[in-house]
Design a protein around this motif. Structure first.
Motif, PDB file in Angstrom:
ATOM      1  N   ALA A  12       0.858  -1.188   0.000  1.00 53.41           N
ATOM      2  CA  ALA A  12       0.000   0.000   0.000  1.00 53.41           C
ATOM      3  C   ALA A  12       0.890   1.233   0.000  1.00 53.41           C
ATOM      4  N   TYR A  13       0.299   2.386  -0.322  1.00 60.91           N
ATOM      5  CA  TYR A  13       1.014   3.666  -0.323  1.00 60.91           C
ATOM      6  C   TYR A  13       2.306   3.591  -1.131  1.00 60.91           C
ATOM      7  N   MET A  14       2.154   3.127  -2.385  1.00 60.84           N
ATOM      8  CA  MET A  14       3.301   3.138  -3.280  1.00 60.84           C
ATOM      9  C   MET A  14       3.611   4.572  -3.688  1.00 60.84           C
ATOM     10  N   HIS A  15       4.785   4.752  -4.268  1.00 60.96           N
ATOM     11  CA  HIS A  15       5.337   6.069  -4.586  1.00 60.96           C
ATOM     12  C   HIS A  15       5.708   6.830  -3.322  1.00 60.96           C
ATOM     13  N   ASN A  16       5.804   6.119  -2.219  1.00 58.24           N
ATOM     14  CA  ASN A  16       6.568   6.586  -1.071  1.00 58.24           C
ATOM     15  C   ASN A  16       7.902   5.852  -1.193  1.00 58.24           C
ATOM     16  N   ALA A  17       9.003   6.589  -1.255  1.00 59.02           N
ATOM     17  CA  ALA A  17      10.299   5.982  -1.574  1.00 59.02           C
ATOM     18  C   ALA A  17      10.684   4.887  -0.587  1.00 59.02           C
ATOM     19  N   GLY A  18      10.392   5.093   0.701  1.00 63.74           N
ATOM     20  CA  GLY A  18      10.735   4.086   1.700  1.00 63.74           C
ATOM     21  C   GLY A  18       9.949   2.808   1.512  1.00 63.74           C
ATOM     22  N   ASN A  19       8.648   2.945   1.256  1.00 61.68           N
ATOM     23  CA  ASN A  19       7.818   1.763   1.013  1.00 61.68           C
ATOM     24  C   ASN A  19       8.281   1.020  -0.235  1.00 61.68           C
ATOM     25  N   ASP A  20       8.538   1.766  -1.319  1.00 61.89           N
ATOM     26  CA  ASP A  20       8.895   1.130  -2.589  1.00 61.89           C
ATOM     27  C   ASP A  20      10.246   0.421  -2.517  1.00 61.89           C
ATOM     28  N   ALA A  21      11.198   0.986  -1.769  1.00 62.55           N
ATOM     29  CA  ALA A  21      12.500   0.323  -1.614  1.00 62.55           C
ATOM     30  C   ALA A  21      12.317  -1.031  -0.923  1.00 62.55           C
ATOM     31  N   TYR A  22      11.466  -1.047   0.103  1.00 60.69           N
ATOM     32  CA  TYR A  22      11.185  -2.299   0.816  1.00 60.69           C
ATOM     33  C   TYR A  22      10.458  -3.295  -0.087  1.00 60.69           C
ATOM     34  N   TYR A  23       9.429  -2.818  -0.809  1.00 58.36           N
ATOM     35  CA  TYR A  23       8.672  -3.712  -1.690  1.00 58.36           C
ATOM     36  C   TYR A  23       9.578  -4.314  -2.767  1.00 58.36           C
ATOM     37  N   THR A  24      10.491  -3.507  -3.289  1.00 57.92           N
ATOM     38  CA  THR A  24      11.386  -3.982  -4.348  1.00 57.92           C
ATOM     39  C   THR A  24      12.301  -5.087  -3.837  1.00 57.92           C
ATOM     40  N   LEU A  25      12.837  -4.907  -2.637  1.00 58.32           N
ATOM     41  CA  LEU A  25      13.703  -5.936  -2.059  1.00 58.32           C
ATOM     42  C   LEU A  25      12.905  -7.199  -1.751  1.00 58.32           C
ATOM     43  N   ARG A  26      11.706  -7.029  -1.229  1.00 56.89           N
ATOM     44  CA  ARG A  26      10.843  -8.176  -0.948  1.00 56.89           C
ATOM     45  C   ARG A  26      10.494  -8.909  -2.249  1.00 56.89           C
ATOM     46  N   LEU A  27      10.247  -8.153  -3.317  1.00 57.72           N
ATOM     47  CA  LEU A  27       9.940  -8.750  -4.621  1.00 57.72           C
ATOM     48  C   LEU A  27      11.110  -9.589  -5.122  1.00 57.72           C
TER      49      LEU A  27
END
Length: 401
Positions: free
Chosen positions: A325-340
């Motif tokens: 959730a709340y993508m295009h928040n840089a902190g969230n997206d960095a975490y999602y990318t690593l999890r992906l």
């Protein structure tokens, strides 16, 4: 980082969005930094950021002084022979299935177009359309460069011998040279989660807001989620302290200790989703980043298997059933990318979600594309501004697998 259909200002984005010629719009954006005047608190923020950037100088390397990290650096990687065999067996089987699927796919495509003549103009156009829409399109075959890259990344992650630093940058849409947010997520496999832990790997996460660009908000092309960081408190930093903080993390995790033996076996890699643009933004902050550090780009990794359709971060997370959730928040997206990345390189997860069934996955993605584009397969309910979460949708119980 790109999240699919959304427009992200950048130097190489030439798409058309909402009737706007993005290439021309980018040229306007670049010109804006020198020609257009901003007033009030926005103008003050722009001037403050640009002034701070002009005097920014690279930070000198500082040796690691953390006792805990020094001990971590001494940890040696010991290959697990049983795990290595498991990985090799999986890659061999996947390679054979890919070659078979490629042969069958070519046969089916030839059957579709065998009655058509390429010399006929209308037939030629029809052949091109049939070929473009044909599924499956098998791209990942043993012996190709993409296969070599796929196996390298999967082995690095599945073997747990690579320290990964995922980075995501958000820039101001009205002047893309101005960085507003930086997200960092680090996975260090040298740090054990505990003998009895069952919650998976532990990440170190950071979300940085640059003080000089704090008033600058994205509202036209992006959802504004600057203050919706989900993994802790955001850090507001002056650009100079931001630079020093990030350089410190890079030096600690991405630069081997000079005293560390080359036989310890741990590798390093940057992680990103469409990382080329993030890397350019990082270098504007005068960060020392070695060209020798490998880059694991989850967008390229995804595209090498399934193609470019659906390769945005949101769709990829949706496919691998990773809550977000709340993508295009840089902190969230960095975490999602690593999890992906970890999910895509987890052999057991790939088996569980049938990710190696290329035809099935491409049909799922095509179904999403048809629905989201609003054609006869389903009316689009997506807003002009990209939604921050990709939902799976609903289906009658009798039709579920």
């Amino acid at each position: 980082m790109s999240s699919g259909k959304s427009y992200r200002p950048g130097p190489n984005n030439h798409r058309t969005k909402f009737g706007i010629n993005i290439q021309n719009h980018n040229q306007d954006n670049r010109a804006m930094s020198s020609s257009k005047k901003f007033f009030g608190h926005i103008g003050n923020a722009v001037q403050s950021y640009q002034a701070a950037l002009r005097v920014l100088k690279p930070v000198k390397y500082t040796a690691v002084n953390s006792v805990v990290l020094k001990e971590t650096n001494k940890k040696q990687y010991h290959p697990d022979r049983e795990l290595q065999k498991h990985i090799e067996d999986y890659l061999t089987a996947f390679g054979e299935r890919s070659k078979l699927a490629h042969t069958e796919s070519d046969l089916k495509l030839n059957q579709k177009i065998e009655a058509l003549s390429p010399s006929n103009a209308s037939d030629k156009e029809l052949i091109q359309k049939i070929t473009a829409n044909h599924i499956p399109k098998v791209r990942l075959l043993p012996g190709t460069p993409s296969w070599a890259e796929f196996t390298k990344v999967l082995k690095s992650i599945q073997s747990r011998n690579t320290i990964c630093m995922s980075i995501d940058i958000e820039a101001w849409e009205k002047n893309p040279s101005i960085v507003t947010e930086i997200g960092i997520s680090i996975w260090d496999p040298r740090v054990e989660d505990g003998k009895y832990s069952i919650s998976g790997p532990t990440f170190q996460n950071h979300h940085i807001l640059i003080d000089q660009s704090l008033p600058l908000r994205n509202t036209q092309f992006m959802p504004d989620h600057k203050y919706q960081y989900l993994l802790g408190k955001s850090k507001v930093m002056d650009i100079r302290h931001c630079q020093a903080f990030i350089q410190g993390l890079i030096d600690k995790y991405m630069v081997p200790d000079p005293n560390e033996s080359q036989t310890l076996g741990y590798q390093r890699a940057f992680v990103g989703h469409g990382f080329a643009s993030d890397l350019k933004w990082l270098k504007t902050l005068q960060l020392r980043i070695s060209d020798d550090i490998p880059i694991f780009d989850t967008m390229k990794f995804f595209q090498s298997i399934y193609g470019s359709t659906g390769s945005g971060l949101g769709k990829a997370l949706r496919l691998l059933q990773i809550p977000h959730a709340y993508m295009h928040n840089a902190g969230n997206d960095a975490y999602y990318t690593l999890r992906l990345l970890l999910h895509m390189c987890d052999i057991e997860k790939r088996k569980l979600l049938a990710l190696d069934d290329i035809e099935r996955i491409q049909n799922i993605i095509e179904g999403w594309r048809s629905h989201d584009s609003g054609n006869s397969s389903g009316k689009s309910k997506r807003r002009k501004k990209l939604v921050s979460t990709e939902f799976q949708g609903v289906a009658p119980f009798s039709s579920l697998p």
